[in-house]
Design a protein around this motif. Structure first.
Motif, short mmCIF file in Angstrom:
data_model
loop_
_atom_site.label_atom_id
_atom_site.label_comp_id
_atom_site.label_asym_id
_atom_site.label_seq_id
_atom_site.Cartn_x
_atom_site.Cartn_y
_atom_site.Cartn_z
N GLY A 91 0.75 -1.10 0.40
CA GLY A 91 0.12 -0.19 -0.03
C GLY A 91 0.26 1.07 0.18
N ASP A 92 2.28 0.87 0.40
CA ASP A 92 2.92 2.46 0.04
C ASP A 92 3.90 2.58 -0.87
OD1 ASP A 92 3.54 2.19 4.02
OD2 ASP A 92 1.74 2.92 2.95
N SER A 93 3.62 1.67 -1.92
CA SER A 93 4.37 1.80 -2.81
C SER A 93 4.55 3.14 -3.13
CB SER A 93 3.80 0.78 -3.39
OG SER A 93 2.61 1.14 -5.02
N GLU A 94 5.33 2.89 -4.64
CA GLU A 94 5.55 4.38 -5.05
C GLU A 94 4.15 4.70 -5.78
OE1 GLU A 94 6.04 7.18 -8.21
OE2 GLU A 94 5.59 5.12 -8.86
N PRO A 95 3.79 4.28 -6.90
CA PRO A 95 2.11 4.24 -7.42
C PRO A 95 1.68 4.64 -6.54
CG PRO A 95 3.27 2.12 -8.46
CD PRO A 95 3.69 2.26 -7.19
N ASP A 96 1.53 4.08 -5.47
CA ASP A 96 0.11 4.88 -4.42
C ASP A 96 0.46 6.10 -3.49
OD1 ASP A 96 -0.73 1.91 -4.58
OD2 ASP A 96 0.09 1.36 -3.34
N GLN A 97 1.82 5.65 -3.17
CA GLN A 97 2.42 7.93 -2.72
C GLN A 97 1.98 9.27 -4.16
OE1 GLN A 97 6.43 6.11 -1.86
NE2 GLN A 97 5.96 5.26 -0.48
N ARG A 98 2.71 8.39 -5.76
CA ARG A 98 2.39 9.53 -6.34
C ARG A 98 0.92 9.72 -6.34
NH1 ARG A 98 3.28 6.91 -12.43
NH2 ARG A 98 4.59 6.15 -10.99
N LYS B 6 -0.09 13.41 -6.07
CA LYS B 6 -1.22 13.78 -7.49
C LYS B 6 -2.71 14.49 -6.76
CE LYS B 6 -1.65 12.25 -11.59
NZ LYS B 6 -1.29 11.01 -11.76
N GLN B 7 -3.46 13.89 -5.68
CA GLN B 7 -4.40 13.80 -5.37
C GLN B 7 -4.57 15.38 -4.70
OE1 GLN B 7 -6.60 11.28 -2.84
NE2 GLN B 7 -8.99 12.73 -3.80
N TYR C 109 7.40 11.54 -1.78
CA TYR C 109 7.36 13.61 -2.74
C TYR C 109 6.83 14.27 -1.57
CZ TYR C 109 7.36 10.06 -6.61
OH TYR C 109 7.32 9.56 -7.50
N ALA C 110 7.18 13.99 -0.53
CA ALA C 110 6.70 14.59 0.60
C ALA C 110 8.05 16.13 0.88
CB ALA C 110 7.22 14.26 1.94
N SER C 111 8.78 15.30 -0.36
CA SER C 111 9.54 16.82 0.20
C SER C 111 10.32 17.22 -0.97
CB SER C 111 11.54 15.88 -0.18
OG SER C 111 11.38 15.43 -1.37
N HIS C 112 9.26 16.19 -2.31
CA HIS C 112 8.54 17.58 -3.34
C HIS C 112 7.99 18.82 -3.59
CE1 HIS C 112 9.81 14.38 -5.91
NE2 HIS C 112 10.57 14.36 -5.73
N TYR C 113 6.56 18.29 -2.25
CA TYR C 113 6.32 19.99 -1.34
C TYR C 113 6.91 20.59 -0.97
CZ TYR C 113 1.54 21.87 -0.24
OH TYR C 113 0.45 22.24 0.08
N ALA C 114 8.35 19.85 -0.40
CA ALA C 114 8.68 21.14 0.74
C ALA C 114 9.46 22.19 0.42
CB ALA C 114 9.58 19.97 1.31
N VAL C 115 9.56 21.63 -1.57
CA VAL C 115 10.01 22.55 -1.89
C VAL C 115 9.11 24.24 -2.13
CG1 VAL C 115 10.93 23.72 -4.02
CG2 VAL C 115 11.23 21.63 -3.64
N ILE C 116 7.90 23.80 -1.91
CA ILE C 116 7.07 24.98 -2.73
C ILE C 116 6.26 25.33 -1.26
CG2 ILE C 116 4.57 25.39 -2.79
CD1 ILE C 116 4.71 22.83 -4.98
N THR C 117 6.32 24.70 -0.25
CA THR C 117 6.24 25.19 0.74
C THR C 117 7.04 26.16 1.71
OG1 THR C 117 6.68 23.24 2.02
CG2 THR C 117 4.58 23.57 1.61
N ASP C 118 8.42 26.06 1.72
CA ASP C 118 9.67 26.68 1.81
C ASP C 118 9.78 27.94 1.91
OD1 ASP C 118 10.16 24.71 3.33
OD2 ASP C 118 12.22 23.61 2.49
N PHE C 119 9.39 28.00 -0.03
CA PHE C 119 9.34 29.34 -1.04
C PHE C 119 8.27 29.98 -0.29
CE2 PHE C 119 7.23 31.96 -4.30
CZ PHE C 119 7.98 32.54 -3.95
N GLU D 259 6.75 11.53 -15.78
CA GLU D 259 6.03 12.33 -16.27
C GLU D 259 4.27 13.09 -15.64
OE1 GLU D 259 6.55 14.58 -19.18
OE2 GLU D 259 8.25 13.31 -18.20
N ASP D 260 3.92 11.86 -15.42
CA ASP D 260 2.32 11.99 -14.95
C ASP D 260 2.09 12.71 -13.62
OD1 ASP D 260 3.04 9.95 -13.26
OD2 ASP D 260 0.41 9.69 -13.19
N LEU D 261 3.15 12.63 -12.75
CA LEU D 261 3.64 13.62 -11.57
C LEU D 261 3.88 14.80 -12.19
CD1 LEU D 261 2.96 14.26 -8.25
CD2 LEU D 261 5.54 12.93 -8.67
#
Length: 233
Positions: A23-30, A34-35, A63-73, A138-140
Motif C-alpha cells: 500500500g506504500d508503493s511508489e504508485p500509491d504515493q504518487r 497528485k490528488q 514526494y513529501a520533500s517535493h512539496y517542501a520545495v513549494i512550502t519552503d518558498f 511524467e504524469d506527476l
C-alpha cells in the motif's frame, strides 16, 4: 518418525504486513500526492499552499520533500512581503504637507522595497534550482509543474510587477517634496490651500503633482492584478 513443521500461523501474521507494504508503493504515493496537488491547490482559485496532515505527508512518501520545495518558498515569501502593506500606506499621501512631512519615511520605505525585491528574486532562484533537480514520472510532473507555477512562479511575478510601480510612485512623491523644499520661498501652504506666486513654479509643481496621480493609478492597477493572482478574482 519424521515431523513436518508448517508455521501457517506465522504466514498469516506476516501477510497483513506484506499487504501494508504494498500500500506504500511508489504508485500509491504518487497518486496520493497528485490528488493533493490537484484538489487542494489547482482546483481552488488563487494561491493556496495547505499544510498536509501527518497522515497525508506519510502517504506521499519521498514526494513529501517535493512539496517542501513549494512550502519552503512560500514561507520565505510570506515573511518577506509582510511590510508591503505599510509601504503602500506610505505613498497614500493626501496633501502636500503629507509629502513634506514624510520625505524621510519615503526614503526608508524605498530601501525596504528594494530589499524585498532582492529577497524575492533570491528565494525564487533557490526554489527554481530545487525544482529542476526533482525526478518525477511524467504524469506527476505535469500536475506538479502546474502547482509550482500557481504557488511560486505566478505570485513572484505579480509581486515583481507591483514593486517597481510602487518604487516609481515613491520617486514621484519624493520629487514633489524635493521641489517644494527647493522653492519654499515661492510656495505658501496653509492647510489644504497652496499659493504659488511664480507662474513657472506653479506649472512645474502641477506637472509633478500630476505625475504622482498617474503613478498612483498605476500602482492601483498593479495591485488589482496581484490580487487577481493571489485570490483568484
Amino acid at each position: 518418525m519424521h515431523v513436518s513443521f508448517r508455521p501457517y500461523w506465522l504466514l498469516a501474521a506476516v501477510l497483513p504486513l506484506v499487504l501494508a507494504a504494498c500500500g506504500d508503493s511508489e504508485p500509491d504515493q504518487r497518486a496520493a500526492f497528485k490528488q493533493f496537488l490537484q484538489t487542494r491547490i489547482l482546483d481552488k482559485p488563487g494561491v493556496h499552499v495547505p499544510k498536509p496532515s501527518e497522515d497525508e505527508s506519510k502517504a506521499f512518501g519521498d514526494y513529501a520533500s517535493h512539496y517542501a520545495v513549494i512550502t519552503d518558498f512560500n514561507g520565505k515569501m510570506d515573511e518577506s512581503v509582510k511590510p508591503l502593506g505599510n509601504l503602500v500606506k506610505t505613498i497614500s499621501v493626501r496633501s502636500l504637507n503629507d509629502v513634506i512631512d514624510h520625505r524621510a519615511d519615503l526614503k526608508a520605505a524605498q530601501t525596504g522595497l528594494n530589499d524585498m525585491g532582492e529577497h524575492l528574486k533570491q528565494y525564487q532562484a533557490h526554489a527554481d534550482a530545487e525544482h529542476a533537480k526533482l525526478k518525477q514520472p511524467e504524469d506527476l510532473k505535469a500536475v506538479y509543474d502546474k502547482a509550482y507555477d500557481r504557488t511560486v512562479s505566478a505570485p513572484t511575478a505579480a509581486f515583481m510587477e507591483v514593486l517597481p510601480q510602487i518604487d516609481t510612485a515613491m520617486n514621484a512623491i519624493s520629487d514633489v517634496g524635493d521641489y517644494v523644499e527647493a522653492h519654499k520661498a515661492q510656495i505658501q501652504i496653509n492647510g489644504s490651500q497652496i499659493t504659488v506666486q511664480d507662474p513657472k513654479v506653479l506649472e512645474e509643481l502641477n506637472a509633478r503633482l500630476q505625475a504622482v496621480n498617474a503613478q498612483g493609478k498605476a500602482v492601483q492597477q498593479a495591485q488589482t492584478r496581484m490580487q487577481s493572482v493571489m485570490f483568484g478574482r
